[in-house]
Design an enzyme around this catalytic site. Structure first.
Site, PDB file in Angstrom:
ATOM      1  N   GLU A  34       0.825  -1.207   0.000  1.00 35.16           N
ATOM      2  CA  GLU A  34       0.000   0.000   0.000  1.00 35.16           C
ATOM      3  C   GLU A  34       0.863   1.263   0.000  1.00 35.16           C
ATOM      4  O   GLU A  34       0.713   2.140   0.867  1.00 35.16           O
ATOM      5  CB  GLU A  34      -0.977   0.017   1.188  1.00 35.16           C
ATOM      6  CG  GLU A  34      -2.266  -0.726   0.891  1.00 35.16           C
ATOM      7  CD  GLU A  34      -3.410  -0.297   1.787  1.00 35.16           C
ATOM      8  OE1 GLU A  34      -4.202   0.566   1.352  1.00 35.16           O
ATOM      9  OE2 GLU A  34      -3.520  -0.826   2.906  1.00 35.16           O
ATOM     10  N   TYR A 106       0.532  -7.868  -2.231  1.00 30.02           N
ATOM     11  CA  TYR A 106      -0.575  -7.162  -1.599  1.00 30.02           C
ATOM     12  C   TYR A 106      -1.848  -7.670  -2.251  1.00 30.02           C
ATOM     13  O   TYR A 106      -2.255  -7.225  -3.327  1.00 30.02           O
ATOM     14  CB  TYR A 106      -0.428  -5.647  -1.767  1.00 30.02           C
ATOM     15  CG  TYR A 106      -1.620  -4.872  -1.248  1.00 30.02           C
ATOM     16  CD1 TYR A 106      -2.117  -5.113   0.023  1.00 30.02           C
ATOM     17  CD2 TYR A 106      -2.253  -3.914  -2.024  1.00 30.02           C
ATOM     18  CE1 TYR A 106      -3.220  -4.429   0.507  1.00 30.02           C
ATOM     19  CE2 TYR A 106      -3.350  -3.204  -1.548  1.00 30.02           C
ATOM     20  CZ  TYR A 106      -3.833  -3.467  -0.287  1.00 30.02           C
ATOM     21  OH  TYR A 106      -4.929  -2.793   0.198  1.00 30.02           O
ATOM     22  N   ASP A 147       0.820  -8.570   2.699  1.00 30.56           N
ATOM     23  CA  ASP A 147      -0.535  -8.443   3.217  1.00 30.56           C
ATOM     24  C   ASP A 147      -1.415  -9.348   2.363  1.00 30.56           C
ATOM     25  O   ASP A 147      -1.778  -9.008   1.241  1.00 30.56           O
ATOM     26  CB  ASP A 147      -0.990  -6.988   3.134  1.00 30.56           C
ATOM     27  CG  ASP A 147      -2.409  -6.780   3.631  1.00 30.56           C
ATOM     28  OD1 ASP A 147      -3.088  -7.778   3.947  1.00 30.56           O
ATOM     29  OD2 ASP A 147      -2.850  -5.616   3.684  1.00 30.56           O
ATOM     30  N   ASN A 149      -4.466 -10.295   3.077  1.00 27.14           N
ATOM     31  CA  ASN A 149      -5.894 -10.044   3.280  1.00 27.14           C
ATOM     32  C   ASN A 149      -6.656 -11.349   3.486  1.00 27.14           C
ATOM     33  O   ASN A 149      -7.779 -11.534   2.986  1.00 27.14           O
ATOM     34  CB  ASN A 149      -6.476  -9.224   2.123  1.00 27.14           C
ATOM     35  CG  ASN A 149      -6.399  -7.728   2.406  1.00 27.14           C
ATOM     36  OD1 ASN A 149      -6.712  -7.283   3.509  1.00 27.14           O
ATOM     37  ND2 ASN A 149      -5.968  -6.953   1.416  1.00 27.14           N
TER      38      ASN A 149
END
Length: 257
Positions: A34, A106, A147, A149
């Site tokens: 990010e 990501y 990440d 998620n």
């Protein structure tokens, strides 16, 4: 070698926090997510002044990934997943550092689910699973850091019953994580802390940090050829408590030479 992953949630807006943490923690390799900055706006001079070489894949306002390496330049091996089918999101970058192949990812959030965003998340992960298998087949030492998620298990979320239908915790995405482990990857944090409640993310809303209402979304997976070298793993929780902090804290592993 200390390898970390940190969703910085805006590399320029939180550059001071990133630089302070780099000086304090001294990781050898850092995967950032990010960035929320176009390619030309990455703060390379400040990163280099801190002692790190870098490669990055930026995107205006959203997404963005980078790999930093202390006292050396990462050797880029891939930018974006294979078979991207026109996907222009900056979500994956890969580099060789110190004899280890480092993948920084990501993954899409996927909310609301079900829906088009969730479908995109599952499709992205299908491409990632294929590439992860290809990396394993090389036999090289590989770390997949970023990440994801994905909340892998009930132990990785403060209130599992509230998250069953969320795109981070739906069974479809948990199955993706299970498939990665079944391929042969080792979850660095969980393998050393099998029964500990560990979080890497606390939302900005509803006093999540103050209540310790966290999630474990950031993972470092190790290939079999390097998993046996894993010595330590942890989360620098205190970074989340700083003023104007990211909603994520850095997670890290240490592997022996």
């Amino acid at each position: 070698m200390k390898i970390a992953t940190f969703n910085v949630n805006g590399v320029n807006g939180r550059l001071d926090i990133l630089l302070d943490w780099l000086e304090e923690a001294r990781p050898d390799v850092v995967c950032l997510q990010e960035l929320k900055a176009p390619q030309q706006k990455f703060p390379l001079s400040a990163i280099e002044k801190a002692g790190y070489g870098a490669i990055w894949h930026g995107q205006k306002s959203w997404n963005g990934v980078a790999i930093l390496a202390h006292d050396t330049d990462p050797i880029e091996t891939r930018r974006g997943l294979p078979e991207n089918m026109g996907d222009e999101h900056s979500r994956y970058i890969e580099a060789a550092v110190g004899g280890v192949l480092i993948a920084c990812l990501y993954a899409p959030n996927g909310n609301p689910a079900p829906g088009l965003k969730f479908d995109y998340k599952l499709a992205w992960y299908q491409r990632f699973l294929i590439h992860a298998r290809a990396l394993l087949d090389t036999g090289a030492p590989v770390v997949l850091a970023g990440d994801y998620n994905i909340i892998p298990t009930d132990l990785d979320v403060y209130a599992p019953e509230r998250w069953r239908d969320d795109a981070l915790f739906r069974q479809e995405v948990r199955d993706v994580f299970i498939e990665l482990l079944d391929q042969g990857w080792t979850d660095g944090l969980r393998s050393l802390h099998p029964d500990e409640r560990i979080y890497t993310f606390w939302d900005y809303f509803r006093n999540a940090w103050g209540r310790d209402a966290g999630l474990r979304l950031d993972h470092l997976l190790l290939s079999p050829s390097i998993a046996g070298r894993l010595e330590h793993a942890g989360v620098d929780r205190h970074v989340r408590g700083r003023d104007h902090a990211s909603d994520h804290a850095p997670a890290w592993i240490e592997i022996s030479d």
